[in-house]
Scaffold this active site. Sequence first.
Site, PDB file in Angstrom:
ATOM      1  N   LYS A   1       6.909   0.644   8.795  1.00 25.97           N
ATOM      2  CA  LYS A   1       5.770   0.495  10.050  1.00 25.97           C
ATOM      3  C   LYS A   1       6.014  -1.299  10.195  1.00 25.97           C
ATOM      4  O   LYS A   1       6.251  -1.783   9.841  1.00 25.97           O
ATOM      5  CB  LYS A   1       4.096   0.167   9.259  1.00 25.97           C
ATOM      6  CG  LYS A   1       3.676   0.171   8.002  1.00 25.97           C
ATOM      7  CD  LYS A   1       2.865   0.755   7.113  1.00 25.97           C
ATOM      8  CE  LYS A   1       2.579  -0.603   6.512  1.00 25.97           C
ATOM      9  NZ  LYS A   1       1.870  -2.115   6.822  1.00 25.97           N
TER      10      LYS A   1
ATOM     11  N   CYS B   1      -4.172  -2.830   5.195  1.00 20.24           N
ATOM     12  CA  CYS B   1      -3.093  -1.119   5.010  1.00 20.24           C
ATOM     13  C   CYS B   1      -3.659  -0.530   4.182  1.00 20.24           C
ATOM     14  O   CYS B   1      -3.856   0.469   4.815  1.00 20.24           O
ATOM     15  CB  CYS B   1      -2.022  -1.492   4.739  1.00 20.24           C
ATOM     16  SG  CYS B   1      -0.796  -3.439   6.003  1.00 20.24           S
TER      17      CYS B   1
ATOM     18  N   ASP C   1       2.842  -0.559   0.626  1.00 16.71           N
ATOM     19  CA  ASP C   1       2.888  -1.645   0.876  1.00 16.71           C
ATOM     20  C   ASP C   1       3.635  -2.875  -0.263  1.00 16.71           C
ATOM     21  O   ASP C   1       2.498  -4.018  -0.324  1.00 16.71           O
ATOM     22  CB  ASP C   1       2.292  -2.516   1.900  1.00 16.71           C
ATOM     23  CG  ASP C   1       2.532  -2.016   3.779  1.00 16.71           C
ATOM     24  OD1 ASP C   1       3.021  -1.133   3.296  1.00 16.71           O
ATOM     25  OD2 ASP C   1       1.489  -2.645   4.263  1.00 16.71           O
TER      26      ASP C   1
HETATM   27  C1  VGL Z   1      -1.119  -6.256   5.160  1.00 21.41           C
HETATM   28  C2  VGL Z   1      -2.331  -8.057   6.515  1.00 21.41           C
HETATM   29  C3  VGL Z   1      -0.403  -7.765   7.501  1.00 21.41           C
HETATM   30  C4  VGL Z   1      -1.289  -4.830   4.664  1.00 21.41           C
HETATM   31  C5  VGL Z   1       0.462  -6.059   6.343  1.00 21.41           C
HETATM   32  O1  VGL Z   1       0.395  -4.959   3.720  1.00 21.41           O
HETATM   33  O2  VGL Z   1      -2.201  -5.484   4.080  1.00 21.41           O
HETATM   34  N1  VGL Z   1      -1.493  -7.609   5.336  1.00 21.41           N
HETATM   35  N2  VGL Z   1       0.201  -6.974   7.546  1.00 21.41           N
END
Ligand code: VGL
Length: 208
Positions: free
Chosen positions: A106, A151, A8
């Site tokens: 995802k 994540c 991410d």
């Molecule tokens: C994430 C919160 C919501 C992350 C993704 O990538 O850590 N955290 N969505």
Amino acid sequence: MEALILVDIQLDFLPNGNLEVPNGDKIIPIANQLMDCFDEVIATKDWHPANHTSFAANHLWRKPFQIMNLNGYEQTLWPMHCVQNTFGAEFPKSLNQEKIDKIIYKGTNPDIDSYSAFYDNLHLKQTDLDSYLKSKNIENLFIIGLALDYCVKYTALDAIGLDYQVTIVEDGCMALDNKKESMDKLRDELKNQGIKFMKSKEFEFRLA
Ligand code: VGL
Ligand code: ZN
């Protein structure tokens, strides 16, 4: 075989993004450096539809960072982030995308959140990640990205559950909650599950 997993690294998790991780941008040079050390690089993208249940804006009167009981589990509500095909879901220009072999999307189901790159938060459905890694005979994973306490954490724990060897490159990750006590506790928890920790400096001697 081994692979580097970039979790991410998207504009919404970087400074000025909608769900900014403190110092998130500091990991980009480390990501670029480490990519040269691996034959296989996989990046994940948080990739939500606008009506995603994890967004506070989709629940009347709810605010970001509140916790809400959804389908019997505790969901933290987030500001809108990483909406499919929007600017915030893009990789930063400074990330070297040429080295990325595969992108795993995802959080695409509007009804359930997905911190891990392997499964949604209730372990109901898998992404393609495990079958992709198996098809390449990869057993050894090195993980960096954002956020360490969401994540990255859940991707690493699911990887252990699926019998991979897992190493988190610590300075290649930043956490939403970066207080020292929280970080120490998280590192201990992950180490107790068999996850190893390294520093990016330890890769200086190797190039793929
Ligand atoms: C994430 C919160 C919501 C992350 C993704 O990538 O850590 N955290 N969505
Ligand atoms: Zn998300």
